[in-house]
Design a protein around this motif. Structure first.
Motif, PDB file in Angstrom:
ATOM      1  N   THR A  25       0.861  -1.184   0.000  1.00 24.50           N
ATOM      2  CA  THR A  25       0.000   0.000   0.000  1.00 24.50           C
ATOM      3  C   THR A  25       0.897   1.233   0.000  1.00 24.50           C
ATOM      4  N   THR A  26       0.870   1.975  -1.088  1.00 26.67           N
ATOM      5  CA  THR A  26       1.687   3.180  -1.207  1.00 26.67           C
ATOM      6  C   THR A  26       0.797   4.380  -1.461  1.00 26.67           C
ATOM      7  N   ILE A  27       1.171   5.500  -0.861  1.00 23.37           N
ATOM      8  CA  ILE A  27       0.410   6.747  -1.004  1.00 23.37           C
ATOM      9  C   ILE A  27       1.409   7.885  -1.164  1.00 23.37           C
ATOM     10  N   ARG A  28       1.115   8.787  -2.077  1.00 25.04           N
ATOM     11  CA  ARG A  28       1.935   9.986  -2.222  1.00 25.04           C
ATOM     12  C   ARG A  28       1.033  11.198  -2.430  1.00 25.04           C
ATOM     13  N   VAL A  29       1.524  12.351  -1.995  1.00 29.72           N
ATOM     14  CA  VAL A  29       0.771  13.598  -2.089  1.00 29.72           C
ATOM     15  C   VAL A  29       1.037  14.230  -3.454  1.00 29.72           C
ATOM     16  N   LEU A  30      -0.033  14.449  -4.214  1.00 29.52           N
ATOM     17  CA  LEU A  30       0.091  15.082  -5.527  1.00 29.52           C
ATOM     18  C   LEU A  30       0.113  16.602  -5.409  1.00 29.52           C
ATOM     19  N   GLU A  31      -0.803  17.156  -4.620  1.00 25.54           N
ATOM     20  CA  GLU A  31      -0.863  18.599  -4.410  1.00 25.54           C
ATOM     21  C   GLU A  31      -1.743  18.878  -3.207  1.00 25.54           C
ATOM     22  N   THR A  32      -1.730  20.134  -2.772  1.00 17.19           N
ATOM     23  CA  THR A  32      -2.547  20.537  -1.630  1.00 17.19           C
ATOM     24  C   THR A  32      -3.316  21.804  -1.974  1.00 17.19           C
ATOM     25  N   TYR A  33      -4.336  22.043  -1.198  1.00 18.51           N
ATOM     26  CA  TYR A  33      -5.082  23.314  -1.298  1.00 18.51           C
ATOM     27  C   TYR A  33      -5.520  23.716   0.109  1.00 18.51           C
ATOM     28  N   PRO A  34      -5.100  24.916   0.537  1.00 21.05           N
ATOM     29  CA  PRO A  34      -4.182  25.857  -0.107  1.00 21.05           C
ATOM     30  C   PRO A  34      -2.799  25.237  -0.303  1.00 21.05           C
ATOM     31  N   SER A  35      -2.048  25.792  -1.221  1.00 22.93           N
ATOM     32  CA  SER A  35      -0.742  25.240  -1.561  1.00 22.93           C
ATOM     33  C   SER A  35       0.371  26.110  -1.008  1.00 22.93           C
ATOM     34  N   GLY A  36       1.555  25.495  -0.884  1.00 25.24           N
ATOM     35  CA  GLY A  36       2.723  26.219  -0.413  1.00 25.24           C
ATOM     36  C   GLY A  36       3.335  25.542   0.795  1.00 25.24           C
ATOM     37  N   PRO A  37       4.604  25.864   1.119  1.00 26.62           N
ATOM     38  CA  PRO A  37       5.277  25.255   2.267  1.00 26.62           C
ATOM     39  C   PRO A  37       4.810  25.806   3.609  1.00 26.62           C
ATOM     40  N   SER A  38       4.303  27.058   3.610  1.00 24.13           N
ATOM     41  CA  SER A  38       3.829  27.678   4.845  1.00 24.13           C
ATOM     42  C   SER A  38       2.487  28.344   4.560  1.00 24.13           C
ATOM     43  N   ILE A  39       1.471  27.962   5.313  1.00 21.74           N
ATOM     44  CA  ILE A  39       0.105  28.367   4.995  1.00 21.74           C
ATOM     45  C   ILE A  39      -0.571  28.915   6.245  1.00 21.74           C
ATOM     46  N   ASN A  46     -10.723  24.270   5.267  1.00 18.30           N
ATOM     47  CA  ASN A  46     -10.074  22.960   5.335  1.00 18.30           C
ATOM     48  C   ASN A  46      -8.758  22.992   4.570  1.00 18.30           C
ATOM     49  N   PHE A  47      -7.791  22.235   5.066  1.00 18.55           N
ATOM     50  CA  PHE A  47      -6.550  22.033   4.326  1.00 18.55           C
ATOM     51  C   PHE A  47      -6.671  20.690   3.622  1.00 18.55           C
ATOM     52  N   HIS A  48      -6.685  20.701   2.288  1.00 18.77           N
ATOM     53  CA  HIS A  48      -6.930  19.500   1.487  1.00 18.77           C
ATOM     54  C   HIS A  48      -5.619  18.920   0.960  1.00 18.77           C
ATOM     55  N   LEU A  49      -5.585  17.597   0.879  1.00 13.47           N
ATOM     56  CA  LEU A  49      -4.485  16.881   0.249  1.00 13.47           C
ATOM     57  C   LEU A  49      -5.044  15.992  -0.856  1.00 13.47           C
ATOM     58  N   ARG A  50      -4.482  16.119  -2.025  1.00 11.90           N
ATOM     59  CA  ARG A  50      -4.837  15.239  -3.139  1.00 11.90           C
ATOM     60  C   ARG A  50      -3.831  14.092  -3.153  1.00 11.90           C
ATOM     61  N   LEU A  51      -4.319  12.881  -2.987  1.00 10.98           N
ATOM     62  CA  LEU A  51      -3.460  11.724  -2.788  1.00 10.98           C
ATOM     63  C   LEU A  51      -3.587  10.742  -3.953  1.00 10.98           C
ATOM     64  N   ALA A  52      -2.477  10.134  -4.315  1.00 11.52           N
ATOM     65  CA  ALA A  52      -2.463   9.014  -5.255  1.00 11.52           C
ATOM     66  C   ALA A  52      -2.133   7.758  -4.463  1.00 11.52           C
ATOM     67  N   TYR A  53      -2.948   6.735  -4.631  1.00 13.92           N
ATOM     68  CA  TYR A  53      -2.748   5.513  -3.862  1.00 13.92           C
ATOM     69  C   TYR A  53      -2.647   4.301  -4.788  1.00 13.92           C
ATOM     70  N   TYR A  83     -10.759   2.003  -0.346  1.00 14.12           N
ATOM     71  CA  TYR A  83     -10.064   2.108  -1.622  1.00 14.12           C
ATOM     72  C   TYR A  83      -9.361   0.800  -1.944  1.00 14.12           C
ATOM     73  N   ALA A  84      -9.283   0.483  -3.232  1.00 11.20           N
ATOM     74  CA  ALA A  84      -8.569  -0.708  -3.692  1.00 11.20           C
ATOM     75  C   ALA A  84      -8.017  -0.432  -5.082  1.00 11.20           C
ATOM     76  N   GLY A  85      -6.923  -1.098  -5.419  1.00  9.82           N
ATOM     77  CA  GLY A  85      -6.317  -0.882  -6.726  1.00  9.82           C
ATOM     78  C   GLY A  85      -5.511   0.409  -6.753  1.00  9.82           C
ATOM     79  N   GLU A  86      -5.660   1.155  -7.836  1.00 11.33           N
ATOM     80  CA  GLU A  86      -4.953   2.428  -7.986  1.00 11.33           C
ATOM     81  C   GLU A  86      -5.960   3.535  -8.265  1.00 11.33           C
ATOM     82  N   GLY A  87      -5.652   4.733  -7.770  1.00 13.37           N
ATOM     83  CA  GLY A  87      -6.549   5.854  -8.003  1.00 13.37           C
ATOM     84  C   GLY A  87      -6.147   7.048  -7.166  1.00 13.37           C
ATOM     85  N   GLU A  88      -7.070   7.966  -7.012  1.00 14.81           N
ATOM     86  CA  GLU A  88      -6.833   9.181  -6.247  1.00 14.81           C
ATOM     87  C   GLU A  88      -7.864   9.309  -5.137  1.00 14.81           C
ATOM     88  N   ALA A  89      -7.449   9.952  -4.053  1.00 15.63           N
ATOM     89  CA  ALA A  89      -8.327  10.212  -2.918  1.00 15.63           C
ATOM     90  C   ALA A  89      -8.040  11.624  -2.420  1.00 15.63           C
TER      91      ALA A  89
END
Length: 265
Positions: A25-39, A46-53, A83-89
């Motif tokens: 099971t692998t997960i990586r962060v594609l992008e965030t909203y709001p974006s940036g290193p310091s928010i 809400n602070f959102h994370l777009r994840l690929a799993y 979630y199962a297989g591959e996709g985004e969350a």
């Protein structure tokens, strides 16, 4: 003896399979909203994370906000589908009070009982507590919000379709009347005491009146500034009314113990 050995082998094989499934099971962060290193996160955002799993077994995906190595207690997090297989969350968190900070987000995946950390994301988020103008969010955030709203509507429709018995209806009606009576009594009783008493007793009876007036005025000001600041205002007013009743009842008992009549005029 052979049966025990067979059971042991089955157990070891199951543990190996579970470890392989978790390792796959692998997960990586594609992008965030709001974006940036310091928010700076405004109030009610809400602070959102777009994840690929990618996972070989059905899992839930959750996030845990941390600051300086400790879990942030006053932060709410999103629920998870399976979630199962591959996709985004999409996952998110929000602050329950201003001034909270996050410097690391730990992403866990599992069956709800055992949820090991499969990824971490370093970002500095600070809750400002101030309101911000609405802006257009990315499509993936809007889509996630739409899915959550649709799921909530589906659950609500399902609950509305369930028949409600006459006993339940009577209990709900009685509860509503009780809450209304307590709320009105929290203001009516101290006003009556102020009208009947004189001197220092009248001043003491004015305290719960001032408490209720402060509660109503505070709600009016804060709701005018932010309509979502007191979504549970009936319950909040009920708590103030109960405090007012408690103070008034204590004054009545104290006056009775001192030998003063309840009515002064």
């Amino acid at each position: 003896m052979r049966i025990r050995v067979a059971k042991l082998l089955v157990l070891l094989w199951s543990l190996c399979l579970f470890g392989v499934a978790q390792a796959n099971t692998t997960i990586r962060v594609l992008e965030t909203y709001p974006s940036g290193p310091s928010i700076s996160l405004p109030n009610n955002w809400n602070f959102h994370l777009r994840l690929a799993y990618a996972t070989d077994v059905p899992v839930g995906i959750w996030i845990q906000p941390f600051f300086q190595g400790k879990r942030v207690p006053d932060a709410g997090t999103s629920p998870s589908a399976q979630y199962a297989g591959e996709g985004e969350a999409v996952a998110w968190f929000f602050f329950m009070r201003p001034g909270e900070e996050v410097d690391e987000i730990r992403i866990t995946a599992g069956d709800g009982r055992k949820n090991p950390v499969v990824a971490t994301y370093r970002v500095h988020v600070v809750g400002t507590g101030s309101s911000a103008a609405a802006e257009t969010s990315p499509a993936w955030v809007s889509a996630a919000s739409a899915r959550v709203a649709a799921a909530e509507k589906q659950a609500m429709d399902a609950s509305m379709r369930e028949p409600v018995g006459i006993v339940t209806r009577l209990l709900i009606f009685a509860l509503g009347l009780t809450m209304l009576a307590l709320g009105l009594s929290g203001l009516a009783l101290p006003l009556w005491l102020c009208w009947r008493w004189r001197g220092g007793w009248r001043f003491a009876a004015a305290m719960p009146v001032a408490l209720m007036s402060f509660a109503v005025l505070r709600f009016e000001i804060e709701v005018t500034r932010d309509p979502t600041s007191h979504n549970l205002w009936p319950l909040e007013l009920l708590l103030f009314a109960l405090c007012s009743l408690a103070i008034s009842a204590a004054l009545l008992i104290a006056r009775k113990l001192t030998g003063k009549p309840i009515r002064s005029n």
